[in-house]
Design a protein around this motif. Structure first.
Motif, PDB file in Angstrom:
ATOM      1  N   VAL A 111     -17.627 -27.634 -26.279  1.00 23.25           N
ATOM      2  CA  VAL A 111     -18.396 -27.578 -24.784  1.00 23.25           C
ATOM      3  C   VAL A 111     -18.153 -26.537 -24.098  1.00 23.25           C
ATOM      4  O   VAL A 111     -17.091 -26.367 -23.651  1.00 23.25           O
ATOM      5  N   PHE A 112     -19.024 -25.500 -23.717  1.00 27.18           N
ATOM      6  CA  PHE A 112     -18.965 -24.701 -22.706  1.00 27.18           C
ATOM      7  C   PHE A 112     -19.977 -24.816 -21.436  1.00 27.18           C
ATOM      8  O   PHE A 112     -21.145 -24.902 -21.649  1.00 27.18           O
ATOM      9  N   PHE A 113     -19.136 -24.821 -20.441  1.00 24.65           N
ATOM     10  CA  PHE A 113     -19.944 -25.096 -19.198  1.00 24.65           C
ATOM     11  C   PHE A 113     -20.081 -23.987 -18.284  1.00 24.65           C
ATOM     12  O   PHE A 113     -18.774 -23.360 -17.880  1.00 24.65           O
ATOM     13  N   PHE A 114     -21.316 -23.260 -18.109  1.00 26.82           N
ATOM     14  CA  PHE A 114     -21.625 -22.426 -17.105  1.00 26.82           C
ATOM     15  C   PHE A 114     -22.200 -23.010 -15.781  1.00 26.82           C
ATOM     16  O   PHE A 114     -23.084 -23.622 -15.755  1.00 26.82           O
ATOM     17  N   ASN A 115     -21.205 -22.805 -14.579  1.00 26.90           N
ATOM     18  CA  ASN A 115     -21.520 -23.508 -13.418  1.00 26.90           C
ATOM     19  C   ASN A 115     -22.136 -22.544 -12.520  1.00 26.90           C
ATOM     20  O   ASN A 115     -22.020 -21.359 -12.632  1.00 26.90           O
ATOM     21  N   GLU A 116     -23.208 -22.909 -11.962  1.00 28.09           N
ATOM     22  CA  GLU A 116     -24.215 -22.186 -11.189  1.00 28.09           C
ATOM     23  C   GLU A 116     -24.772 -20.823 -11.957  1.00 28.09           C
ATOM     24  O   GLU A 116     -24.448 -20.005 -11.507  1.00 28.09           O
ATOM     25  N   ILE A 117     -25.279 -21.253 -12.950  1.00 31.97           N
ATOM     26  CA  ILE A 117     -25.749 -20.234 -13.991  1.00 31.97           C
ATOM     27  C   ILE A 117     -26.853 -19.153 -13.045  1.00 31.97           C
ATOM     28  O   ILE A 117     -26.698 -17.935 -13.483  1.00 31.97           O
ATOM     29  N   ASN A 118     -27.530 -19.731 -11.993  1.00 29.29           N
ATOM     30  CA  ASN A 118     -28.424 -18.799 -11.417  1.00 29.29           C
ATOM     31  C   ASN A 118     -27.820 -17.766 -10.400  1.00 29.29           C
ATOM     32  O   ASN A 118     -28.472 -17.012  -9.777  1.00 29.29           O
ATOM     33  N   ARG A 119     -26.321 -17.801 -10.114  1.00 29.59           N
ATOM     34  CA  ARG A 119     -25.574 -17.108  -9.598  1.00 29.59           C
ATOM     35  C   ARG A 119     -25.481 -15.705 -10.410  1.00 29.59           C
ATOM     36  O   ARG A 119     -25.195 -14.601  -9.799  1.00 29.59           O
ATOM     37  N   ALA A 120     -25.446 -15.908 -11.718  1.00 32.23           N
ATOM     38  CA  ALA A 120     -25.116 -14.757 -12.325  1.00 32.23           C
ATOM     39  C   ALA A 120     -26.274 -13.813 -12.571  1.00 32.23           C
ATOM     40  O   ALA A 120     -27.347 -14.363 -12.581  1.00 32.23           O
ATOM     41  N   ARG A 121     -26.229 -12.598 -13.031  1.00 36.41           N
ATOM     42  CA  ARG A 121     -27.256 -11.674 -13.286  1.00 36.41           C
ATOM     43  C   ARG A 121     -27.733 -11.915 -14.438  1.00 36.41           C
ATOM     44  O   ARG A 121     -27.270 -12.421 -15.388  1.00 36.41           O
TER      45      ARG A 121
END
Length: 338
Positions: A111-121
């Protein structure tokens, strides 16, 4: 043999759900949908406010299926290579490189969790999307494989400054978008506030039964589900009509309040999206001990597999969540089920 196998795994899947429900209370529907995504082998967008238990939910699932859990926080200065490696100064005063979150668990990444993905470019999104599609990555002159990885990403829905909305082509890579909301039940809310067991996530997750499922067997078993659950010709016709209604809603008499339906939809669901919807519906049928997909199985996953794929005119994008919900409910009501 196949029937026995399907029944055994179903029992394990239901055990997994009941374990997760012990620590993440009042979220039985999202838990069922995440279970469905795990067995359909699809990536998931999570939608919900801060602090509603998304991390606890994913840690609980990882404990139940086994394998490695990694997460990363989206920030405006995050670079693609931050997913792959860290650089640091060692005690010898020289620069060193260590594995980043994608590589840390190796092939066992579950499991890979990307938290707040829309903060990243967008550059970071593009690397992640490539890894999601190919489940491989080239780094340090070597090919790294993540055959068992499912990516979960959540979007900060509240703040709009310094965020990069995920483009529709990227959203289409996710099998589902699952809303996680605060339970509207006084007893549960009170428990979350005052019962101290909910205040220590590590201790809470440690109370769960570990390795209820084998994460490295999910890919092959997922194929068994897909091959064992049938879709009749009448059901296929029904699913086709649902798809056409997402593209040309007016042809089916679908209306949304205060919206010009002639201008609303720029693109309906994609072929990939509809095939993912059917994958999820087959899993839902299996979890409910059915050997063929019914309209009920499609309804159980329709909103979560289709809503985030619809592309609306820019004038309606700000209200996309509520418009998509109303439009899809209207489609279910308008298209005659077999």
């Amino acid at each position: 043999m196949s029937d026995r196998l399907l029944a055994d795994w179903r029992q394990h899947a239901l055990t997994l759900e009941s374990e997760v429900n012990k620590v993440v209370v009042g979220q039985s529907n999202p838990i069922r949908l995440i279970t469905t995504a795990i067995f359909a082998r699809g990536h998931v967008l999570l939608e919900g406010d801060v602090g509603v238990g998304k991390t606890t939910l994913l840690r609980a699932f990882t404990r139940g299926i086994g394998g490695g859990y990694q997460r990363i926080e989206g920030t405006i200065d995050l670079m693609p290579n931050d997913l792959v490696y860290h650089t640091y100064l060692g005690e010898d005063g020289k620069p060193h490189v260590s594995a980043g979150p994608l590589l840390m668990s190796g092939e066992n990444l579950s499991v890979f969790f990307f938290n707040e993905i829309n903060r990243a470019r967008p550059q970071v999104h593009s690397l992640l999307l490539r890894v999601m599609a190919e489940r491989t990555l080239s780094a340090f002159n070597k090919e790294h494989a993540f055959p068992h990885m499912i990516v979960f990403a959540d979007r900060n829905q509240v703040e709009k400054e310094e965020t990069f909305e995920i483009p529709s082509a990227a959203r289409d890579r996710f099998m589902m978008e699952i809303p996680i909301v605060v339970p509207n039940d006084d007893a549960i809310m009170q428990g979350l506030m005052f019962d101290t067991k909910f205040h220590n996530v590590d201790a809470l997750v440690d109370t769960l039964k570990a390795d209820v499922l084998q994460f490295d067997q999910l890919n092959s078993f997922s194929g068994t589900i897909q091959n064992s659950v049938e879709a009749s010709p009448t059901l296929q016709k029904y699913a086709l009509n649902l798809w056409k209604a997402t593209r040309q809603p007016l042809d089916y008499g679908v209306k949304v309040s205060n919206v010009d339906m002639n201008r609303l939809v720029l693109a309906g669901a994609s072929p990939r999206g509809m095939s993912m919807m059917l994958r999820a519906a087959r899993v839902n049928a299996w979890l409910n001990e059915r050997t063929a997909v019914t309209p009920e199985d499609i309804h159980a996953v329709f909103h979560e597999t289709v809503a985030h794929r619809l592309v609306f005119s820019p004038v309606y994008e700000m209200r996309r969540t509520e418009i998509a919900r109303e439009m899809l409910t209207s489609i279910i009501n308008a298209v005659a089920a077999p």
